[in-house]
Scaffold this active site. Structure first.
Site, PDB file in Angstrom:
ATOM      1  N   ARG A 126       0.863  -1.197   0.000  1.00 33.27           N
ATOM      2  CA  ARG A 126       0.000   0.000   0.000  1.00 33.27           C
ATOM      3  C   ARG A 126       0.894   1.239   0.000  1.00 33.27           C
ATOM      4  O   ARG A 126       1.098   1.881   1.032  1.00 33.27           O
ATOM      5  CB  ARG A 126      -0.903  -0.003   1.233  1.00 33.27           C
ATOM      6  CG  ARG A 126      -1.980  -1.080   1.235  1.00 33.27           C
ATOM      7  CD  ARG A 126      -2.875  -0.935   2.453  1.00 33.27           C
ATOM      8  NE  ARG A 126      -4.134  -1.643   2.314  1.00 33.27           N
ATOM      9  CZ  ARG A 126      -4.382  -2.840   2.849  1.00 33.27           C
ATOM     10  NH1 ARG A 126      -3.471  -3.460   3.548  1.00 33.27           N
ATOM     11  NH2 ARG A 126      -5.567  -3.408   2.680  1.00 33.27           N
ATOM     12  N   ARG A 145       1.121  -1.339  -5.280  1.00 31.55           N
ATOM     13  CA  ARG A 145      -0.108  -0.659  -5.676  1.00 31.55           C
ATOM     14  C   ARG A 145       0.190   0.834  -5.774  1.00 31.55           C
ATOM     15  O   ARG A 145       0.787   1.413  -4.862  1.00 31.55           O
ATOM     16  CB  ARG A 145      -1.195  -0.874  -4.635  1.00 31.55           C
ATOM     17  CG  ARG A 145      -2.384   0.022  -4.951  1.00 31.55           C
ATOM     18  CD  ARG A 145      -3.549  -0.246  -4.104  1.00 31.55           C
ATOM     19  NE  ARG A 145      -3.405   0.314  -2.765  1.00 31.55           N
ATOM     20  CZ  ARG A 145      -4.262   0.053  -1.792  1.00 31.55           C
ATOM     21  NH1 ARG A 145      -5.252  -0.793  -2.005  1.00 31.55           N
ATOM     22  NH2 ARG A 145      -4.125   0.581  -0.605  1.00 31.55           N
ATOM     23  N   ASN A 199     -12.330  -5.359   0.685  1.00 28.29           N
ATOM     24  CA  ASN A 199     -12.742  -4.337   1.660  1.00 28.29           C
ATOM     25  C   ASN A 199     -13.587  -3.277   0.966  1.00 28.29           C
ATOM     26  O   ASN A 199     -14.645  -2.878   1.444  1.00 28.29           O
ATOM     27  CB  ASN A 199     -11.519  -3.657   2.285  1.00 28.29           C
ATOM     28  CG  ASN A 199     -10.576  -4.649   2.905  1.00 28.29           C
ATOM     29  OD1 ASN A 199     -10.999  -5.724   3.295  1.00 28.29           O
ATOM     30  ND2 ASN A 199      -9.300  -4.308   2.986  1.00 28.29           N
ATOM     31  N   ASP A 200     -13.077  -2.811  -0.167  1.00 24.99           N
ATOM     32  CA  ASP A 200     -13.830  -1.801  -0.906  1.00 24.99           C
ATOM     33  C   ASP A 200     -14.981  -2.417  -1.676  1.00 24.99           C
ATOM     34  O   ASP A 200     -16.047  -1.815  -1.784  1.00 24.99           O
ATOM     35  CB  ASP A 200     -12.901  -1.031  -1.856  1.00 24.99           C
ATOM     36  CG  ASP A 200     -12.157   0.063  -1.113  1.00 24.99           C
ATOM     37  OD1 ASP A 200     -12.806   0.789  -0.346  1.00 24.99           O
ATOM     38  OD2 ASP A 200     -10.929   0.172  -1.279  1.00 24.99           O
ATOM     39  N   ARG A 238     -16.838   1.935   5.101  1.00 23.83           N
ATOM     40  CA  ARG A 238     -16.060   0.979   5.892  1.00 23.83           C
ATOM     41  C   ARG A 238     -15.452   1.602   7.145  1.00 23.83           C
ATOM     42  O   ARG A 238     -15.026   0.890   8.053  1.00 23.83           O
ATOM     43  CB  ARG A 238     -14.979   0.311   5.036  1.00 23.83           C
ATOM     44  CG  ARG A 238     -13.997   1.272   4.422  1.00 23.83           C
ATOM     45  CD  ARG A 238     -13.196   0.619   3.327  1.00 23.83           C
ATOM     46  NE  ARG A 238     -11.937   0.067   3.789  1.00 23.83           N
ATOM     47  CZ  ARG A 238     -10.912  -0.218   3.006  1.00 23.83           C
ATOM     48  NH1 ARG A 238     -11.000  -0.030   1.695  1.00 23.83           N
ATOM     49  NH2 ARG A 238      -9.805  -0.691   3.482  1.00 23.83           N
ATOM     50  N   CYS A 277      -6.955  -9.597  -2.072  1.00 21.88           N
ATOM     51  CA  CYS A 277      -6.008  -8.979  -1.150  1.00 21.88           C
ATOM     52  C   CYS A 277      -6.715  -8.183  -0.044  1.00 21.88           C
ATOM     53  O   CYS A 277      -6.075  -7.490   0.724  1.00 21.88           O
ATOM     54  CB  CYS A 277      -5.011  -8.103  -1.892  1.00 21.88           C
ATOM     55  SG  CYS A 277      -5.771  -6.710  -2.718  1.00 21.88           S
TER      56      CYS A 277
HETATM   57  C1  PEP Z   1      -9.351  -3.563  -0.419  1.00 20.60           C
HETATM   58  O1  PEP Z   1     -10.077  -2.595  -0.693  1.00 20.60           O
HETATM   59  O2  PEP Z   1      -9.794  -4.691  -0.145  1.00 20.60           O
HETATM   60  C2  PEP Z   1      -7.884  -3.402  -0.416  1.00 20.60           C
HETATM   61  C3  PEP Z   1      -7.102  -4.442  -0.315  1.00 20.60           C
HETATM   62  O3  PEP Z   1      -7.373  -2.150  -0.466  1.00 20.60           O
HETATM   63  P1  PEP Z   1      -7.475  -1.126   0.755  1.00 20.60           P
HETATM   64  O4  PEP Z   1      -7.914  -1.899   1.960  1.00 20.60           O
HETATM   65  O5  PEP Z   1      -6.129  -0.517   0.956  1.00 20.60           O
HETATM   66  O6  PEP Z   1      -8.480  -0.145   0.272  1.00 20.60           O
HETATM   67 MG    MG Z   2      -9.210  -0.834  -1.549  1.00 18.17          MG
END
Ligand code: PEP
Ligand code: MG
Length: 578
Positions: free
Chosen positions: A301, A337, A462-463, A473, A510
């Site tokens: 990240r 990324r 996550n997103d 979130r 991820c």
């Molecule tokens: C996600 O969104 O799942 C991700 C891996 O990226 P981040 O958590 O940094 O937004």
């Molecule tokens: Mg993300």
């Protein structure tokens, strides 16, 4: 009196220690008592800080007179200077210091909260928004009082300290990497907020979304934090303490046992190889990655290089960061990324539209959208990544893709960065792989178009969950709606995995889901063969993979995807988890 608080555990493990309260998201303020004879000196310290900020604002005002943003910024400074002359900010904190025998930072922050509350009652939206000016001007004074922003002193160095905050930003969390805290507690946040993700990387228990923990826990109180069961016990009695000390030892023992799996290949019972990669935020996380036996870095990240600093990191600085990880991983893949700034990750001092207040930052100028609007900043990063690709197996990953036009533009900028390096005869891997993140439902639904143009894909669950279920979130008020097993999420995941596989392109997950053993077999059943997660979870997931037989999981997963009946879904999920 002993009592229990429930929240969301974001990092497993048990911590026992004393509470240290911190007071603000960006500038953590400790609370400590002073003696009556210290009051005069403390007030003088406060006055000096106010005087220094007044002076700074004057200087700033003179400096900006020559620039074209003079009128807007000037008005801003005027408001701040006016607030700093007001008794509500200059006199009230002095009185609090004297009455409560507390430090100046604490007194000022308490007064700030009172004022903010008053501003929030105002009907007029313009005046109501002035509360942000109060916060900003207070932050300026706090910066001076603290000497350096973001410094937090451990108040009980002789004991294990547990930090209790209303909220912490990802940037705060990164700062704490340097301190030896036993655990973190916050009132706000969700399981996949970036704050929670960084807490995990600190390798210590954390519980978020406690709602009113900061108000109920007092400085110096004994706490037990149980990250696995998502509870905090305040002022535990002796038998409870003894029981938890035992649990703590057992947990450590389990962790140690798993270490035996470090060098073992992650192969399922039916002989399928599964790649287990690690997620990192900073090059210093590399040690954990190597300790976990990860077969690569699946998500770096990189935007964390931007936090907690003034100004942008130079190309050379970035290059060094990427190169050190590439070299450290010794030929194993490192997926960098590109910056995912915006939403909850902000950088101090960046112009580029990020400092404007967006109504819905998660839906705003974030990640690749931001990078495309700032091509110079983006190309600088791309050059740094490309240069690092000469030193290991580096790959580029573009976050938050929504349509193929963004991808086309990003690919053009990668080409531009390559060309500039060629002209300089700087070495890089011309065949560097470029991947995209599938984190917007629109991208999962049109996976074919992305799979065709990219070398690999990575699902950011996550997103993806945030956008599919329309839940912020980072907002604890909707954290209970976060549901990786919602049929819509499962179907989008299946669509992405199958679409990529059909196009012959590797795909990973991820997001946090990849690191939770409760989901390992479901993901295997959906066809996933590449997981990237926090290194602390890797061995647990490996153990799960080693004991999984994929063909029956695939049959169950297919049934799970087809059913619209919640009870049946629950029963398939249960069987997939068994
Ligand atoms: C996600 O969104 O799942 C991700 C891996 O990226 P981040 O958590 O940094 O937004
Ligand atoms: Mg993300």
């Amino acid at each position: 009196m002993s009592f229990l608080l429930h929240g969301i555990g974001v990092s497993a493990g048990i911590a026992i220690g004393r509470a240290q309260l911190v007071s603000h998201a960006t500038l953590e303020v400790a609370h400590y008592q002073i003696r009556p004879e210290q009051v005069a000196a403390e007030i003088a310290r406060f006055d000096a800080a106010v005087a220094q900020v007044t002076q700074e604002l004057d200087t700033l005002w003179t400096q900006i007179q020559e620039t074209d943003t003079a009128s807007e910024v000037g008005a801003f400074i005027d408001v701040h200077a006016m607030l700093l002359r007001d008794e509500m900010l200059t006199q009230a904190p002095r009185e609090i210091i004297a009455a409560e025998l507390c430090n100046a930072e604490w007194a000022l922050t308490q007064q700030m909260y009172r004022l903010v509350e008053q501003f929030e009652q105002i009907e007029d939206p313009y005046l109501r928004e002035r509360k942000n000016d109060v916060i900003q001007v207070v932050e300026r004074v706090l910066t001076v009082l603290l000497g350096k922003p973001g410094q937090v002193q451990i108040q009980h160095p002789e004991q294990r300290t547990i930090l209790v905050a209303h909220d912490l930003s990802p940037a705060d969390m990164i700062r704490y990497k340097k301190h030896a805290f036993a655990a973190f507690l916050t009132d706000l946040g969700g399981a996949t907020s970036h704050t929670a993700i960084v807490a995990k990387s600190l390798n210590i228990p954390a519980v978020v979304a406690l709602h009113n923990g900061r108000g109920l826990i007092r400085e110096g109180e004994w706490l037990i934090v149980d990250g696995l069961r998502s509870v905090v016990i305040v002022n535990p009695d002796k038998p409870v303490l003894a029981e938890y000390r035992l649990k703590q030892e057992e947990f450590e023992l389990e962790r140690q046992k798993l270490k035996r799996l470090k060098t073992k290949r992650a192969t399922t019972l039916d002989g399928q190889l599964v790649e287990l990669h690690a997620n990192i935020e900073l090059p210093t996380d590399l040690r954990d990655v190597l300790d976990s036996g990860a077969s690569g870095v699946g998500l770096f990240r990189s935007e964390f290089l931007f936090l907690n600093r003034q100004g942008l990191p130079s190309e050379d600085e970035q290059f060094e960061a990427y190169r050190s990880v590439a070299v450290g991983m010794a030929g194993r893949p490192v997926v960098v990324r590109t910056f995912d700034l915006g939403a909850d990750k902000h950088m101090e001092g960046i112009s580029a539209g990020l400092d404007r207040v967006a109504m819905n930052p998660a839906l705003g100028l974030r990640a690749v959208r931001f990078c495309l609007s700032e091509p110079r900043l983006f190309v600088t990063q791309l050059r740094a990544i490309l240069r690092a690709s000469h030193y290991g197996k580096v790959k580029i990953l573009i976050p938050m893709l929504c349509n193929v036009y963004e991808l086309t533009q990003a690919l053009q900028l990668i080409e531009r960065a390559k060309e500039s390096l060629r002209v300089e005869h700087t070495k890089f891997d011309d065949n560097i792989e470029v991947g995209g993140m599938i984190e917007i439902p629109a991208a999962a639904l049109s996976i074919g178009a992305f799979a065709e143009r990219l070398d690999f894909l990575s699902v950011g669950t996550n997103d993806l969950i945030q956008y599919t279920l329309a839940i912020d979130r980072a907002d604890d008020a909707v954290a209970h709606l976060y549901d990786p097993l919602h049929p819509a999420v499962l179907r989008l995941l299946a669509m992405a995995i199958r679409g990529a596989t059909k196009a012959g392109k590797p795909i990973a997950v991820c997001g946090e889901m990849a690191g939770e053993i409760a989901f390992t077999r479901i993901l295997l059943g959906l066809g996933l063969r590449e997981f990237s997660m926090h290194p602390n979870h890797l061995l647990e997931v490996k153990q799960r993979v080693l004991t999984s037989d994929v063909p029956p999981l695939e049959i169950l997963a297919n049934k799970m995807l087809k059913t619209d009946d919640p009870d049946r879904l629950a029963s398939y999920v249960q069987r997939l988890r068994a």
